[in-house]
Design a protein around this motif. Structure first.
Motif, mmCIF file in Angstrom:
data_model
loop_
_atom_site.group_PDB
_atom_site.id
_atom_site.type_symbol
_atom_site.label_atom_id
_atom_site.label_comp_id
_atom_site.label_asym_id
_atom_site.label_seq_id
_atom_site.Cartn_x
_atom_site.Cartn_y
_atom_site.Cartn_z
ATOM 1 N N LEU A 31 -41.159 38.725 -15.767
ATOM 2 C CA LEU A 31 -41.237 40.129 -16.199
ATOM 3 C C LEU A 31 -41.395 41.069 -15.004
ATOM 4 O O LEU A 31 -40.832 42.163 -14.996
ATOM 5 N N ARG A 32 -42.157 40.643 -13.989
ATOM 6 C CA ARG A 32 -42.328 41.481 -12.800
ATOM 7 C C ARG A 32 -41.024 41.620 -12.024
ATOM 8 O O ARG A 32 -40.796 42.632 -11.382
ATOM 9 N N ALA A 33 -40.171 40.610 -12.086
ATOM 10 C CA ALA A 33 -38.920 40.644 -11.325
ATOM 11 C C ALA A 33 -37.821 41.412 -12.040
ATOM 12 O O ALA A 33 -36.803 41.746 -11.428
ATOM 13 N N MET A 34 -37.985 41.724 -13.321
ATOM 14 C CA MET A 34 -36.933 42.395 -14.098
ATOM 15 C C MET A 34 -36.891 43.886 -13.799
ATOM 16 O O MET A 34 -37.915 44.517 -13.545
ATOM 17 N N LEU A 40 -36.092 46.458 -21.091
ATOM 18 C CA LEU A 40 -35.866 47.105 -22.372
ATOM 19 C C LEU A 40 -34.965 46.245 -23.255
ATOM 20 O O LEU A 40 -35.211 46.095 -24.458
ATOM 21 N N GLY A 41 -33.911 45.679 -22.670
ATOM 22 C CA GLY A 41 -33.019 44.804 -23.430
ATOM 23 C C GLY A 41 -33.735 43.571 -23.947
ATOM 24 O O GLY A 41 -33.516 43.145 -25.088
ATOM 25 N N CYS A 42 -34.596 42.988 -23.143
ATOM 26 C CA CYS A 42 -35.370 41.826 -23.584
ATOM 27 C C CYS A 42 -36.336 42.196 -24.703
ATOM 28 O O CYS A 42 -36.519 41.429 -25.655
ATOM 29 N N CYS A 43 -36.935 43.359 -24.596
ATOM 30 C CA CYS A 43 -37.857 43.802 -25.655
ATOM 31 C C CYS A 43 -37.111 44.050 -26.965
ATOM 32 O O CYS A 43 -37.598 43.683 -28.042
ATOM 33 N N ILE A 50 -37.920 38.870 -33.995
ATOM 34 C CA ILE A 50 -39.172 38.830 -34.743
ATOM 35 C C ILE A 50 -39.049 39.509 -36.106
ATOM 36 O O ILE A 50 -39.637 39.050 -37.087
ATOM 37 N N THR A 51 -38.265 40.579 -36.210
ATOM 38 C CA THR A 51 -38.263 41.354 -37.454
ATOM 39 C C THR A 51 -36.976 41.229 -38.253
ATOM 40 O O THR A 51 -37.011 40.876 -39.430
ATOM 41 N N ILE A 52 -35.852 41.520 -37.668
ATOM 42 C CA ILE A 52 -34.620 41.642 -38.433
ATOM 43 C C ILE A 52 -34.063 40.282 -38.843
ATOM 44 O O ILE A 52 -33.620 40.103 -39.978
#
Length: 89
Positions: A31-34, A40-43, A50-52
């Motif tokens: 995560l620190r290297a992104m 944002l794309g990973c989130c 998780i939801t859809i």
């Protein structure tokens, strides 16, 4: 005096915990290297997973269950032929 009867699962739990901590450290380093757009794309991808995706799977299962339930009330006989008047010769 050393306890020869250790608690069952204590070694496997400590091994599991150390592996989990190692994976968490690797994830934090990733995560620190992104960059911000990649983060944002990973989130967004994680939010989709998780939801859809579970919602879509549950709706699909519900539709299949309703289709199965609507087909199960058939007795296998055709009601139109039983109630129709027979032609006389």
């Amino acid at each position: 005096m050393k306890d020869i009867n250790s608690a069952p699962g204590s070694t496997s739990f400590s091994a599991f915990w150390s592996e989990l901590c190692a994976y968490a450290h690797q994830g934090m380093a990733a995560l620190r290297a992104m960059s911000w757009p990649m983060l944002l794309g990973c989130c967004l991808g994680l939010a989709f997973l998780i939801t859809i995706l579970p919602l879509a799977i549950m709706l699909f299962a519900l539709v299949m269950l309703l289709r199965w339930a609507s087909n199960s009330d058939d007795t296998g006989t055709d009601t139109k032929t039983e109630n129709s008047p027979q032609s006389t010769q």
